[in-house]
Motif scaffolding. Structure first.
Motif, short mmCIF file in Angstrom:
data_model
loop_
_atom_site.label_atom_id
_atom_site.label_comp_id
_atom_site.label_asym_id
_atom_site.label_seq_id
_atom_site.Cartn_x
_atom_site.Cartn_y
_atom_site.Cartn_z
N THR A 46 0.84 -1.19 0.00
CA THR A 46 0.00 0.00 0.00
C THR A 46 0.88 1.25 0.00
O THR A 46 1.90 1.30 0.68
CB THR A 46 -0.90 0.01 1.24
OG1 THR A 46 -1.78 -1.13 1.20
CG2 THR A 46 -1.73 1.28 1.32
N THR A 47 0.47 2.24 -0.78
CA THR A 47 1.18 3.52 -0.83
C THR A 47 0.24 4.62 -0.36
O THR A 47 -0.83 4.82 -0.95
CB THR A 47 1.68 3.83 -2.25
OG1 THR A 47 2.53 2.77 -2.70
CG2 THR A 47 2.45 5.13 -2.29
N VAL A 48 0.62 5.31 0.68
CA VAL A 48 -0.20 6.39 1.24
C VAL A 48 0.35 7.72 0.74
O VAL A 48 1.53 8.05 0.97
CB VAL A 48 -0.20 6.35 2.78
CG1 VAL A 48 -1.11 7.46 3.33
CG2 VAL A 48 -0.66 4.99 3.28
N LEU A 49 -0.49 8.47 0.03
CA LEU A 49 -0.11 9.78 -0.49
C LEU A 49 -0.53 10.83 0.54
O LEU A 49 -1.70 11.00 0.84
CB LEU A 49 -0.81 10.04 -1.82
CG LEU A 49 -0.67 8.95 -2.88
CD1 LEU A 49 -1.50 9.29 -4.12
CD2 LEU A 49 0.78 8.72 -3.25
N ARG A 50 0.45 11.52 1.07
CA ARG A 50 0.19 12.51 2.13
C ARG A 50 0.51 13.92 1.61
O ARG A 50 1.39 14.60 2.12
CB ARG A 50 1.04 12.19 3.36
CG ARG A 50 0.89 10.77 3.88
CD ARG A 50 1.61 10.59 5.20
NE ARG A 50 1.72 9.21 5.62
CZ ARG A 50 0.76 8.52 6.23
NH1 ARG A 50 -0.40 9.10 6.48
NH2 ARG A 50 0.95 7.26 6.60
N GLY A 51 -0.18 14.29 0.56
CA GLY A 51 0.07 15.60 -0.03
C GLY A 51 1.28 15.64 -0.92
O GLY A 51 1.96 16.67 -1.02
N VAL A 52 1.58 14.52 -1.58
CA VAL A 52 2.72 14.48 -2.49
C VAL A 52 2.44 15.37 -3.70
O VAL A 52 1.33 15.37 -4.25
CB VAL A 52 3.04 13.04 -2.92
CG1 VAL A 52 1.91 12.42 -3.73
CG2 VAL A 52 4.34 12.98 -3.71
N THR A 53 3.43 16.13 -4.10
CA THR A 53 3.26 17.08 -5.20
C THR A 53 3.79 16.49 -6.51
O THR A 53 4.91 15.99 -6.56
CB THR A 53 3.99 18.41 -4.90
OG1 THR A 53 3.42 18.99 -3.73
CG2 THR A 53 3.85 19.37 -6.07
N VAL A 54 2.97 16.58 -7.55
CA VAL A 54 3.39 16.20 -8.90
C VAL A 54 3.53 17.49 -9.71
O VAL A 54 2.56 18.24 -9.87
CB VAL A 54 2.35 15.28 -9.56
CG1 VAL A 54 2.77 14.96 -11.00
CG2 VAL A 54 2.20 13.99 -8.77
N PRO A 55 4.74 17.80 -10.19
CA PRO A 55 4.96 19.05 -10.94
C PRO A 55 4.09 19.11 -12.19
O PRO A 55 3.65 18.09 -12.72
CB PRO A 55 6.45 18.99 -11.29
CG PRO A 55 7.05 18.01 -10.33
CD PRO A 55 5.98 17.02 -10.04
N ALA A 56 3.89 20.31 -12.66
CA ALA A 56 3.03 20.53 -13.83
C ALA A 56 3.50 19.73 -15.05
O ALA A 56 2.67 19.21 -15.81
CB ALA A 56 2.98 22.02 -14.16
N ASP A 57 4.82 19.62 -15.22
CA ASP A 57 5.31 18.91 -16.40
C ASP A 57 5.22 17.40 -16.27
O ASP A 57 5.55 16.67 -17.22
CB ASP A 57 6.75 19.33 -16.73
CG ASP A 57 7.75 18.98 -15.64
OD1 ASP A 57 7.32 18.49 -14.56
OD2 ASP A 57 8.95 19.19 -15.85
N ARG A 58 4.76 16.90 -15.10
CA ARG A 58 4.54 15.46 -14.94
C ARG A 58 3.05 15.12 -14.89
O ARG A 58 2.68 13.97 -14.69
CB ARG A 58 5.22 14.96 -13.65
CG ARG A 58 6.68 15.32 -13.53
CD ARG A 58 7.51 14.72 -14.63
NE ARG A 58 7.65 13.29 -14.47
CZ ARG A 58 8.43 12.52 -15.25
NH1 ARG A 58 9.10 13.07 -16.24
NH2 ARG A 58 8.51 11.23 -15.04
N ILE A 59 2.21 16.12 -15.06
CA ILE A 59 0.77 15.90 -15.20
C ILE A 59 0.50 15.68 -16.69
O ILE A 59 0.77 16.56 -17.51
CB ILE A 59 -0.04 17.11 -14.70
CG1 ILE A 59 0.22 17.35 -13.21
CG2 ILE A 59 -1.53 16.90 -14.97
CD1 ILE A 59 -0.28 16.25 -12.29
N PHE A 60 0.01 14.49 -17.04
CA PHE A 60 -0.10 14.19 -18.46
C PHE A 60 -1.53 14.03 -18.97
O PHE A 60 -1.74 13.89 -20.17
CB PHE A 60 0.71 12.93 -18.80
CG PHE A 60 0.26 11.67 -18.10
CD1 PHE A 60 -0.70 10.86 -18.67
CD2 PHE A 60 0.82 11.31 -16.89
CE1 PHE A 60 -1.11 9.69 -18.03
CE2 PHE A 60 0.44 10.14 -16.25
CZ PHE A 60 -0.54 9.33 -16.82
N ARG A 61 -2.53 14.05 -18.08
CA ARG A 61 -3.91 13.95 -18.55
C ARG A 61 -4.86 14.53 -17.50
O ARG A 61 -4.67 14.35 -16.30
CB ARG A 61 -4.28 12.50 -18.76
CG ARG A 61 -4.87 11.98 -20.03
CD ARG A 61 -4.78 12.77 -21.29
NE ARG A 61 -4.97 11.92 -22.45
CZ ARG A 61 -4.01 11.58 -23.29
NH1 ARG A 61 -2.78 12.02 -23.10
NH2 ARG A 61 -4.27 10.82 -24.34
#
Length: 386
Positions: free
Chosen positions: A204-219
């Protein structure tokens, strides 16, 4: 490229030799992954011009079927990387270059994994329980819990998605992006202790406000079913390569069943081989016929994806139908092989006992049996009246 070229017998036997130990120790397949990476296997979909193998979906499915005959859990986990690189290839073949960077980074040795599954989310890719909060610079902050994240100890890029509930006038928007391993704001739990497929370490992976930069948002997609090519590409690669792994499990179980039938002898029949017993022969034949029907089904669906076949509204029924056919056939064949092999296969540590545990995981992968039948029924009969 023939699967035997990319997975030569010597490599396959080393992988097979480690599978029982990984399972017994509930341990990730580090040595397998190292050898597969060194051999170029993780670059199966990467173009030859970029140092890859340049295989299409049919070719990679054949390789994954072969790998699964040696180590199903290794094959299943590697599937997640191959699905992402396969998605990039399927999109590129259709003129969509939005994930070309996935192939470029895979060529440099990056390892991709899936972080999409969520407990209680039976909408799969059409909705999300994870919150995707937009930030002023175009990046997104993701908060939620992802389950079955295979390759947890080794991925360097984790594909995730979540919902920006305020977007699209409050209808919500599904946001897809990639988390890099070094990013802060997530935790991988040490909670993988399962009946089978243990070496995948799908923690299990818990995301605690992890940020994905704009250039890694693909859809960014609307909530609910839609015809975006990304959705087709994910389903096509995920279901086809999943089917390949379970076809490999069934293939290996049949071989083990035949070996057992040839090896076992009957005391009451004067020491004759069980290969001469009519009931045993029937079971082996039943298993062989089931597998013979699965192999061309797998190859044809993969080939249709590669050839850009236009199945229209029948595409998703074909994909989920293949997944169910493969997982259910493999489960039946493993069961028949155990019946043929007798009580010795019930002992802990035997390969058939491990295959029996591994093959059960097939019923939990999307699309599950109920969802798949609903998809096919809707395609042929239309939706249920409300």
């Amino acid at each position: 490229m023939d699967p035997e070229q990319l997975l030569p017998d010597a490599l396959l036997e080393r992988i097979r030799g480690r599978a029982a130990g990984y399972d017994e120790r509930n341990e990730f397949f580090y040595e397998d992954l190292e050898e597969l990476a060194a051999s170029g296997y993780l670059k199966a979909f990467v173009p030859v011009s970029d140092g890859g193998q340049g295989l299409d979906l049919e070719g990679v499915a054949g390789c994954q079927r072969r790998l699964a005959t040696a180590a199903p859990a290794t094959a299943l986990a590697v599937n997640m990387h191959l699905v992402w690189t396969g998605v990039a290839r399927v999109l590129a073949d259709r003129g969509d270059t939005s994930l070309d960077f996935v192939l470029a980074e895979a060529a440099k040795g990056e390892i991709f994994a899936f972080g999409n599954s969520e407990a209680g989310n039976d909408s799969v890719l059409f909705d999300s329980l994870t919150d995707a909060k937009p930030l002023p610079d175009g990046s997104y902050e993701f908060t939620g819990t992802k389950i079955f994240t295979s390759l947890a100890p080794a991925w360097t890029r984790l594909g995730i998605f979540g919902k920006d509930s305020a977007a699209r006038d409050g209808d919500g928007e599904l946001v897809h992006g990639f988390v890099e391993r070094a990013a802060p704001g997530y935790e991988i739990l040490d909670d993988w202790n399962t009946l089978g497929m243990r070496a995948t370490q799908s923690n299990t992976t818990v995301l605690r406000g992890v940020t994905v930069p704009a250039d890694r948002i693909f859809r960014k997609l609307p909530v609910g079913p839609n015809a975006d090519p990304l959705i087709f590409a994910i389903f096509a690669c995920f279901e086809t390569l999943l089917a390949a792994v379970y076809a490999g499990i069934g293939e290996r179980a049949l071989v083990l069943g035949v070996e057992a039938a040839m090896r076992r002898t009957s005391f009451k029949n004067g020491g004759r081989s069980y290969a001469q017993d009519p009931d045993i022969r029937w079971k082996v034949a039943e298993a062989a016929m089931a597998m013979d029907a699965l192999y061309p089904h797998l190859a044809q669906v993969a080939r249709d994806v590669d050839d850009l076949a236009d199945h229209g509204s029948q595409w998703f029924p074909k994909l989920v139908g293949l997944k169910v056919h493969a997982t259910e056939t493999a489960r039946t064949v493993v069961d028949l092989a155990i019946r043929v092999s007798g009580g010795s296969s019930y002992f802990r540590g035997t390969e058939l006992a491990r295959l029996y545990r591994d093959v059960l995981a097939g019923m939990f992968h999307p699309s599950d049996d109920e969802s798949a039948h609903n998809t096919v029924a809707n395609a042929w009969l239309g939706p249920l009246e409300t």
